[in-house]
Write an enzyme that holds these catalytic residues in place. Structure first.
Site, PDB file in Angstrom:
ATOM      1  N   LYS A 107      38.884  37.493  34.095  1.00 38.64           N
ATOM      2  CA  LYS A 107      38.452  37.787  34.332  1.00 38.64           C
ATOM      3  C   LYS A 107      36.884  38.201  33.993  1.00 38.64           C
ATOM      4  O   LYS A 107      35.679  38.509  35.031  1.00 38.64           O
ATOM      5  CB  LYS A 107      39.039  38.587  35.541  1.00 38.64           C
TER       6      LYS A 107
HETATM    7  C1  LIG Z   1      43.677  37.385  37.152  1.00 42.28           C
HETATM    8  C2  LIG Z   1      44.569  36.352  36.668  1.00 42.28           C
HETATM    9  C3  LIG Z   1      45.529  35.380  36.841  1.00 42.28           C
HETATM   10  C4  LIG Z   1      45.461  34.738  37.933  1.00 42.28           C
HETATM   11  O1  LIG Z   1      44.213  33.964  38.527  1.00 42.28           O
HETATM   12  P1  LIG Z   1      43.768  33.879  39.753  1.00 42.28           P
HETATM   13  O2  LIG Z   1      42.445  33.296  39.717  1.00 42.28           O
HETATM   14  O3  LIG Z   1      44.395  35.443  40.860  1.00 42.28           O
HETATM   15  O4  LIG Z   1      44.750  32.480  40.616  1.00 42.28           O
HETATM   16  C5  LIG Z   1      46.154  34.771  35.880  1.00 42.28           C
HETATM   17  N1  LIG Z   1      46.466  35.465  34.508  1.00 42.28           N
HETATM   18  C6  LIG Z   1      45.818  36.690  34.378  1.00 42.28           C
HETATM   19  C7  LIG Z   1      46.059  36.780  33.316  1.00 42.28           C
HETATM   20  C8  LIG Z   1      44.713  37.070  35.342  1.00 42.28           C
HETATM   21  O5  LIG Z   1      44.278  38.233  34.695  1.00 42.28           O
END
Ligand SMILES: *Cc1c(COP(=O)(O)O)cnc(C)c1O
Length: 434
Positions: A107
């Site tokens: 993210k």
């Molecule tokens: C946010 C997140 C996900 C899920 O990703 P999406 O784009 O919401 O499907 C999976 N793994 C981790 C470690 C995350 O932080």
């Protein structure tokens, strides 16, 4: 580039508005009016481009002429300032490590790019913006970190009490300055509901300029396309005539949506796997064509504990609501916590590689898929976070101890600070207005 709302295909805004508003006025999510194949010269010669150059070329496509090239380059170089390396573990399994950013989860890519573009668009404006973000763990830390100390932007992060890891909590609550952390008595879905209610509250919006940094903001998804290209570049030469499959540990389906964009832009990906934990709403949809949100359940891969994935409407829209077409491109399967723990152990024993619980779910789904598919393939599992972010899980369920990177150790040493709220909208609104 123009962006339309999933609720109204003739309602268009420019990139700037899509970024600053996050959610369309009609409550739909923004999508680019077209996603065309990028030039053969680019896709056929990825080897000649650095990760930053790849990112710049893709960003330019989505931004159009709304940001000067030199400024866009500056934004990219600042946001995409770390690598996305692929670790080849075997003939059919590679891991795309997306945790080399400051908060150790993928993210960081989205949050840092979004922060850079918002800062650019707000540079000459007097109004302040408040970014509301609900987090099941990693969004909060990435957004808070990405926006820390950016003038004119306040960030309010809502997280569910006791449902994110200690480390994630520290990362959100220790920043201070323009970042406020709110601990909600409830689940992630409760946090998300409060944020959604605020966005729909016209009275509140008379007083505060709200924006969103959840993956409903298209500015989060655009930079997530960069690393699909970057990873393809790294394994292109070992691909030969094998298929290439991306397994995506999925929650709100933002990462998967970005992958679909990359495919539409011409990256020759054969299949996507949406790997779910016990929160299997999307797996159910792929299996039977019915989308039925459910309350979220707690699992070891907590960033995927999502009962009503927000990007679902985008995926359906991209495929014109055609379930069988979606099924051609996306496979999905869900796994339990005990399977997750087993997979972490197995990868460690086989390859000496420590995967985090989210990546492990991705590996499980890839395994199942490769076992029943006869065409040979290289599977790329998106390792969405660093295992050290889940140290408490490793301590409790495994005999493996991931090393803690220095950037994480730093936030662990600080004292956290959060506002506690019960989870009713009235109380939350009062707080925002105070
Ligand atoms: C946010 C997140 C996900 C899920 O990703 P999406 O784009 O919401 O499907 C999976 N793994 C981790 C470690 C995350 O932080």
């Amino acid at each position: 580039m123009q962006y339309y709302s999933t609720n109204n295909h003739s309602y268009f805004v420019n990139f700037r508005t899509a970024i600053l508003e996050g959610l369309a006025k009609d409550k739909g999510l923004f999508l680019p009016e077209k996603i065309n194949t990028l030039s053969k010269d680019f896709i056929g010669n990825l080897q000649n481009y650095s990760f930053q150059e790849i990112s710049f070329n893709i960003a330019k496509y989505f931004v159009g002429d709304e940001i000067e090239e030199a400024d866009l380059l500056t934004i990219i170089n600042k946001a995409i300032s770390f690598e996305a390396p692929v670790k080849v573990l075997s003939d059919n399994l590679s891991i795309l490590e997306l945790f080399h950013g400051p908060t150790l989860a993928f993210k960081d890519f989205g949050a840092r790019f979004l922060a850079g573009t918002m800062e650019y668009f707000l540079k000459n404006e007097s109004k302040e913006i408040t970014i509301l973000v609900a987090t099941s763990g990693d969004t909060g830390s990435a957004v808070a970190n990405g926006f820390l100390n950016i003038d004119g932007i306040n960030v309010v992060v809502l997280f569910p009490e006791g449902k994110i890891s200690k480390i994630q909590e520290k990362q959100i609550t220790t920043l201070g300055n323009n970042i406020t952390a709110i601990e909600i008595e409830g689940t992630f879905d409760d946090c998300q509901r409060l944020v959604k209610s605020a966005f729909m509250d016209d009275e509140l919006k008379l007083h505060i300029n709200l924006s969103s940094a959840n993956s409903i903001n298209i500015g989060r998804l655009i930079p997530q396309t960069f690393y699909y290209f970057e990873s393809f570049k790294q394994i292109e030469n070992i691909l030969k005539d094998k298929n290439i499959i991306y397994s995506v540990p999925s929650g709100n389906l933002g990462n998967l949506t970005a992958g679909l964009f990359a495919k539409k832009m011409g990256l020759p990906i054969n299949k996507f796997i949406a790997a779910n934990n016990n929160n299997d709403v999307f797996t159910d949809y792929i299996d039977n064509g019915i989308f039925k949100p459910k309350p979220s359940k707690e699992t070891l891969s907590n960033a995927m504990d999502v009962g009503n994935p927000s990007n679902f409407v985008r995926i359906v829209d991209v495929f014109n609501n055609n379930h069988s077409k979606i099924k051609d491109v996306i496979y999905s399967k869900s796994y339990s916590d005990s399977e997750t723990v087993e997979k972490i152990n197995e990868l460690y024993e086989k390859f000496g590689y420590i995967i985090d619980p989210h990546g492990a779910v991705g590996c499980l789904a890839l395994d199942t898929y490769q076992n029943y598919e006869t065409t040979e393939s290289i599977g790329v599992v998106l390792e969405t976070a660093h295992p050290a972010k889940f140290g408490d899980i490793f301590q409790k369920h495994l005999d493996i101890t991931p090393d803690i990177p220095e950037r994480l150790a730093l936030s662990l040493s600080k004292e956290g600070n959060a506002v506690k709220l019960s989870g009713t909208y009235d109380e939350f609104k009062k707080y925002l207005l105070s």
